[in-house]
Write an enzyme that holds these catalytic residues in place. Structure first.
Site, mmCIF file in Angstrom:
data_model
loop_
_atom_site.group_PDB
_atom_site.id
_atom_site.type_symbol
_atom_site.label_atom_id
_atom_site.label_comp_id
_atom_site.label_asym_id
_atom_site.label_seq_id
_atom_site.Cartn_x
_atom_site.Cartn_y
_atom_site.Cartn_z
ATOM 1 N N ASP A 1 0.858 -1.178 0.000
ATOM 2 C CA ASP A 1 0.000 0.000 0.000
ATOM 3 C C ASP A 1 0.901 1.238 0.000
ATOM 4 O O ASP A 1 1.621 1.485 0.974
ATOM 5 C CB ASP A 1 -0.896 -0.021 1.241
ATOM 6 C CG ASP A 1 -1.926 1.097 1.259
ATOM 7 O OD1 ASP A 1 -1.725 2.104 0.563
ATOM 8 O OD2 ASP A 1 -2.929 0.964 1.987
ATOM 9 N N HIS A 2 0.849 2.010 -1.075
ATOM 10 C CA HIS A 2 1.768 3.144 -1.202
ATOM 11 C C HIS A 2 1.454 4.257 -0.211
ATOM 12 O O HIS A 2 2.263 5.174 -0.025
ATOM 13 C CB HIS A 2 1.716 3.695 -2.634
ATOM 14 C CG HIS A 2 3.069 3.940 -3.215
ATOM 15 N ND1 HIS A 2 4.077 4.566 -2.513
ATOM 16 C CD2 HIS A 2 3.597 3.645 -4.432
ATOM 17 C CE1 HIS A 2 5.154 4.653 -3.275
ATOM 18 N NE2 HIS A 2 4.893 4.090 -4.449
ATOM 19 N N ARG A 3 0.302 4.188 0.449
ATOM 20 C CA ARG A 3 0.012 5.156 1.508
ATOM 21 C C ARG A 3 0.826 4.869 2.763
ATOM 22 O O ARG A 3 1.096 5.767 3.568
ATOM 23 C CB ARG A 3 -1.473 5.136 1.854
ATOM 24 C CG ARG A 3 -2.404 5.506 0.716
ATOM 25 C CD ARG A 3 -3.843 5.266 1.111
ATOM 26 N NE ARG A 3 -4.110 3.861 1.392
ATOM 27 C CZ ARG A 3 -5.285 3.377 1.804
ATOM 28 N NH1 ARG A 3 -6.308 4.226 1.968
ATOM 29 N NH2 ARG A 3 -5.447 2.098 2.041
#
Length: 463
Positions: A433-435
């Protein structure tokens, strides 16, 4: 005068609101004991046998196999205190008092006989259908009588599939597996038209699949008609997204909608890892699986990169780092893809991980996983190499933040110590998850995993 009590579909926990009837375990007119399983249902999490908290004579069933019922809907009614002189064991007039009966009790189910009682001072026997006829689709009970004492009719515990076709009494079809029944039901196949290849005429899954292939085979060629006729377009097949398949579809769809994922991958030389496993299993003690070694590598990597063992609270706009690693692993079953969870994987050794993975895998194959076995994961290990493929970009198991994928381990040319050699190579993929993290953290995690695969001694630093 007996008292008729209604038993409703109980709350099965884990936020489940509905369940599909897979197989009835009792028939109308049968005497049941307290806490005896009466129906097998499929939820979005697992297959569950539901026991009844009342003892007595079943007077009605509500819902055919394949019917989806909400929690709180009536399942069956039981006449408590009805005469049961011909029953194998007396019915209990007491309730079990269980708060959550959906997962059964410790007491084994009593063996019983089916009893057809035309008049015992209770409401007419029915299964909830409009005509009041009993549903006989369940497999016969081996303890059922086979003589005149069963309501004056001679019955056998398992009827052959051709009974209805020969004009005999309409009895249960010789099918044990609910998966076989479900497969036939989804394709509109009449099981009574089949001849079972199993023992005593038992209808197997192979028999159903053979009949479906025969039905789908193109018909023999016929002469062309003299006038032009528009070709007939076959109707499209529609498969309900329910049960486990529906839950998987919902979760993956939500993951794709909410999580901005990215994937990186690397090839690693797994020759030394395979050698280390052989050395472990050559010694005394429990055997260690390759998946367990990879799981142990994952927990070591998450100890170095704890920010990946997390979830995102979208409403609060916060990243929630989780204290323990509950490791899920993807397992393919006849009912679809499931992800059992190894609790507190970070506290287990390779041998302990191997034992728990084996237990959960067997439960997944037999359909006995509980909802608790399938929820609460914080990180997933996906071994798609068992399907013979090298790489994949899997969808994250929502609401987790990352997943490690492992391809097949295959001999390939590789430069080893400055020379070309044949080594056992595996492709590792890491979807995140790039968050939660950037490429640097994801790359560092994957590189550490690859280093442990290539040099298992690296793991000694974290032991």
């Amino acid at each position: 005068m007996p008292e008729v009590k209604e038993f409703r579909l109980p709350d099965l926990g884990e936020g489940l609101t509905e369940a599909e009837i897979v197989r009835w375990l009792v028939e109308v007119g049968e005497v049941v004991a307290v806490d005896q399983p009466v129906v097998e249902v499929e939820t979005a999490k697992a297959m569950v046998e539901v026991p009844c908290p009342y003892g007595g004579v079943v007077t009605a069933r509500f819902g055919e196999e394949g019917t989806e019922l909400p929690v709180g809907a009536p399942l069956l009614t039981v006449a408590v205190g009805a005469p049961a002189e011909t029953a194998a064991e007396p019915a209990s007039a007491e309730s079990s008092g269980n708060v959550l009966v959906g997962y059964g009790t410790g007491a084994p189910a009593a063996r019983r006989r089916r009893v057809r009682r035309p008049g015992v001072g209770v409401p007419p026997l029915s299964d909830g259908s409009a005509d009041g006829s009993a549903d006989r689709s369940a497999v016969g009970d081996p303890a059922a009588p086979d003589g005149p004492e069963a309501g004056g009719h001679r019955r056998s515990s398992l009827r052959g599939p051709g009974a209805a076709a020969t004009g005999g009494e309409a009895g249960p079809v010789a099918v044990v597996s609910p998966l076989v029944r479900k497969l036939a039901r989804e394709h509109g196949l009449d099981l009574r038209a089949l001849s079972g290849s199993g023992r005593d005429g038992l209808i197997l899954r192979a028999d159903v699949e053979r009949a479906l292939r025969a039905a789908a085979a193109p018909p023999e060629a016929v002469p062309e008609p003299t006038s032009a006729v528009a070709p007939r377009v076959p109707a499209a097949e529609r498969i309900p997204l329910r049960g486990v398949r529906g839950a998987v579809a919902e979760k993956l769809g939500r993951s794709r909608r909410e999580i901005p994922d990215a994937t990186c991958w690397v090839d690693a030389d797994a020759t030394e890892l395979l050698a280390a496993r052989r050395a472990m299993n050559a010694a005394d003690g429990p055997k260690v699986s390759l998946l367990a070694l990879l799981a142990r590598i994952c927990t070591a990597a998450l100890a170095r990169y704890p920010g990946l063992n997390a979830t995102v609270d979208t409403e609060a706009r916060e990243i929630v780092r989780l204290p323990g690693v509950h490791l899920g692993f993807a397992a393919q079953t006849e009912r679809g893809l499931v992800v059992p969870v190894v609790r507190d994987a970070h506290l287990r050794s390779a041998a302990g991980l191997s034992e728990e993975i084996a237990r959960l895998t067997e439960a997944a194959r037999s359909g006995t996983l509980t909802p608790a076995d399938l929820t609460g994961g914080t990180f997933t290990l996906n071994n798609y190499g068992v399907f013979g493929v090298d790489g994949s970009t899997p969808i994250i198991n929502h609401p987790e933040a990352a997943m490690l994928g492992v391809g097949r381990i295959a001999p390939k040319p590789w430069v080893h110590q400055g020379e070309l050699a044949v080594r056992h190579v595996v492709q590792l993929s890491f979807t995140f998850d790039h968050r939660v993290c950037d490429g640097g953290t994801a790359g560092g995690f994957l590189r550490y995993v690859a280093d442990c695969v290539e040099q298992p001694a690296v793991l000694l630093r974290s032991l």
